[in-house]
Design an enzyme around this catalytic site. Sequence first.
Site, PDB file in Angstrom:
ATOM      1  N   HIS A 178       8.385 -31.912  34.227  1.00  0.00           N
ATOM      2  CA  HIS A 178       8.008 -30.586  33.354  1.00  0.00           C
ATOM      3  C   HIS A 178       7.148 -29.766  34.056  1.00  0.00           C
ATOM      4  O   HIS A 178       7.127 -28.467  33.935  1.00  0.00           O
ATOM      5  CB  HIS A 178       7.395 -31.377  32.313  1.00  0.00           C
ATOM      6  CG  HIS A 178       8.167 -31.956  31.022  1.00  0.00           C
ATOM      7  ND1 HIS A 178       7.667 -33.276  30.627  1.00  0.00           N
ATOM      8  CD2 HIS A 178       9.290 -31.683  30.577  1.00  0.00           C
ATOM      9  CE1 HIS A 178       8.682 -33.780  29.870  1.00  0.00           C
ATOM     10  NE2 HIS A 178       9.638 -33.032  29.784  1.00  0.00           N
ATOM     11  N   LYS A 208      11.590 -37.256  15.633  1.00  0.00           N
ATOM     12  CA  LYS A 208      11.398 -37.986  17.058  1.00  0.00           C
ATOM     13  C   LYS A 208      10.615 -39.123  17.150  1.00  0.00           C
ATOM     14  O   LYS A 208      10.667 -39.666  18.158  1.00  0.00           O
ATOM     15  CB  LYS A 208      11.470 -36.849  17.941  1.00  0.00           C
ATOM     16  CG  LYS A 208      12.656 -35.844  18.245  1.00  0.00           C
ATOM     17  CD  LYS A 208      12.544 -35.385  19.693  1.00  0.00           C
ATOM     18  CE  LYS A 208      13.804 -34.590  20.007  1.00  0.00           C
ATOM     19  NZ  LYS A 208      13.885 -34.085  21.158  1.00  0.00           N
ATOM     20  N   SER A 243      10.682 -38.773  30.199  1.00  0.00           N
ATOM     21  CA  SER A 243       9.511 -39.073  29.584  1.00  0.00           C
ATOM     22  C   SER A 243       9.641 -40.465  28.854  1.00  0.00           C
ATOM     23  O   SER A 243       8.984 -41.502  28.975  1.00  0.00           O
ATOM     24  CB  SER A 243       9.076 -38.188  28.134  1.00  0.00           C
ATOM     25  OG  SER A 243       8.564 -37.017  28.807  1.00  0.00           O
ATOM     26  N   ARG A 273      18.366 -31.468  34.774  1.00  0.00           N
ATOM     27  CA  ARG A 273      18.430 -32.748  35.659  1.00  0.00           C
ATOM     28  C   ARG A 273      19.753 -33.246  36.083  1.00  0.00           C
ATOM     29  O   ARG A 273      20.341 -32.987  37.165  1.00  0.00           O
ATOM     30  CB  ARG A 273      17.568 -33.941  35.172  1.00  0.00           C
ATOM     31  CG  ARG A 273      15.945 -33.589  35.048  1.00  0.00           C
ATOM     32  CD  ARG A 273      15.345 -34.713  33.880  1.00  0.00           C
ATOM     33  NE  ARG A 273      16.002 -34.418  32.709  1.00  0.00           N
ATOM     34  CZ  ARG A 273      15.337 -35.029  31.749  1.00  0.00           C
ATOM     35  NH1 ARG A 273      14.351 -35.975  31.780  1.00  0.00           N
ATOM     36  NH2 ARG A 273      15.771 -34.795  30.511  1.00  0.00           N
TER      37      ARG A 273
HETATM   38  P1  ADP Z   1      13.536 -32.282  24.663  1.00  0.00           P
HETATM   39  O1  ADP Z   1      13.180 -30.893  24.056  1.00  0.00           O
HETATM   40  O2  ADP Z   1      15.195 -32.392  24.935  1.00  0.00           O
HETATM   41  O3  ADP Z   1      13.136 -33.263  23.672  1.00  0.00           O
HETATM   42  P2  ADP Z   1      11.632 -32.792  26.848  1.00  0.00           P
HETATM   43  O4  ADP Z   1      10.286 -32.706  26.282  1.00  0.00           O
HETATM   44  O5  ADP Z   1      12.283 -34.074  27.343  1.00  0.00           O
HETATM   45  O6  ADP Z   1      12.891 -32.190  25.932  1.00  0.00           O
HETATM   46  O7  ADP Z   1      12.007 -31.817  28.040  1.00  0.00           O
HETATM   47  C1  ADP Z   1      11.851 -30.352  27.723  1.00  0.00           C
HETATM   48  C2  ADP Z   1      12.626 -29.719  28.879  1.00  0.00           C
HETATM   49  O8  ADP Z   1      12.447 -29.899  30.338  1.00  0.00           O
HETATM   50  C3  ADP Z   1      14.107 -29.693  28.950  1.00  0.00           C
HETATM   51  O9  ADP Z   1      14.754 -28.807  29.278  1.00  0.00           O
HETATM   52  C4  ADP Z   1      14.348 -30.955  29.740  1.00  0.00           C
HETATM   53  O10 ADP Z   1      15.513 -30.863  30.461  1.00  0.00           O
HETATM   54  C5  ADP Z   1      13.448 -30.499  31.003  1.00  0.00           C
HETATM   55  N1  ADP Z   1      12.974 -31.732  31.809  1.00  0.00           N
HETATM   56  C6  ADP Z   1      12.600 -32.912  31.333  1.00  0.00           C
HETATM   57  N2  ADP Z   1      12.359 -33.665  32.357  1.00  0.00           N
HETATM   58  C7  ADP Z   1      12.549 -32.878  33.734  1.00  0.00           C
HETATM   59  C8  ADP Z   1      12.659 -33.137  34.874  1.00  0.00           C
HETATM   60  N3  ADP Z   1      12.185 -34.591  35.320  1.00  0.00           N
HETATM   61  N4  ADP Z   1      13.032 -32.391  35.771  1.00  0.00           N
HETATM   62  C9  ADP Z   1      13.234 -31.005  35.319  1.00  0.00           C
HETATM   63  N5  ADP Z   1      13.472 -30.847  34.186  1.00  0.00           N
HETATM   64  C10 ADP Z   1      12.869 -31.701  33.114  1.00  0.00           C
END
Ligand code: ADP
Length: 172
Positions: free
Chosen positions: A20, A44, A136, A98
Site C-alpha cells: 500500500h 468486513k 493484508s 497485484r
Molecule cells: P480493499 O478495498 O479491496 O479491501 P485493500 O485495503 O486490500 O483493499 O487494498 C487497497 C488497494 O491497494 C487495492 O487497490 C489493492 O489492490 C491495493 N493493494 C493491496 N496490496 C497491494 C500490494 N501488495 N501491491 C499493490 N497494490 C496493493
Amino acid sequence: MATKRIGLYPGTFDPPTLGHLDIVKRALKLVDQLVIGVGTGTGKNPLFSFEERADMWRHEATLLTKDDGTIDVQPFGDSLQVDFARQVGANIVVRGLRAMSDFEYEFQIVGMNQRLAPDIETVFLMADPKYLSIASKLVKEVAMLGGNVSPFLTPYVAEKLVHRCNEKRKKA
Ligand code: ADP
C-alpha cells in the site's frame, strides 16, 4: 493557474502494508494531494478499528511528507466510491494491481464507475515487484501464527499487529 489534482486511494488497509505504501509513493508523483480513504469497515470485521488504521496512515504520512497536507486521511463509510471521490474533490481514483484476481474485480468496478461518473478516472498502479505478493489478509495470518511480519510492514505497523495478535492469542 492549473487546477489542483486530487487523488483518492480507497481501501480497507487492515493493516496498511509496504505494498500500500509503495502505491501511495507512486500516486504522489501524479497528484498534488492524495486522500487516503480508510474504509470504516462495516461488514468486513477488521482486526483494527477505523481509528487505529487511520492512525497508522497518519503516522506514515508524517514520515513521508512531514505533515504538509499532501496526504489527507479520511474515513470512507457506506458511500459509493465515486460519490466519496466527488465529496473530497478528487477526479482520480488510485488503485493498486497485484494479480489477475485483482484485475477481474477492479475491471468490473471501473466499468460501473465510468458509467456512474464519467468525470472521474481510475488509475491503476503496480507496486514494486518485491511487494506484489503482499496482502493484508495473509500478513495477518502470518502474524497470528507467530511469523516474522517485518518484510511486509513498516516497523510501526508491525509492532501494532504483533501486539494485537498477542492480545487475541491470550483471549483464545
Ligand atoms: P480493499 O478495498 O479491496 O479491501 P485493500 O485495503 O486490500 O483493499 O487494498 C487497497 C488497494 O491497494 C487495492 O487497490 C489493492 O489492490 C491495493 N493493494 C493491496 N496490496 C497491494 C500490494 N501488495 N501491491 C499493490 N497494490 C496493493
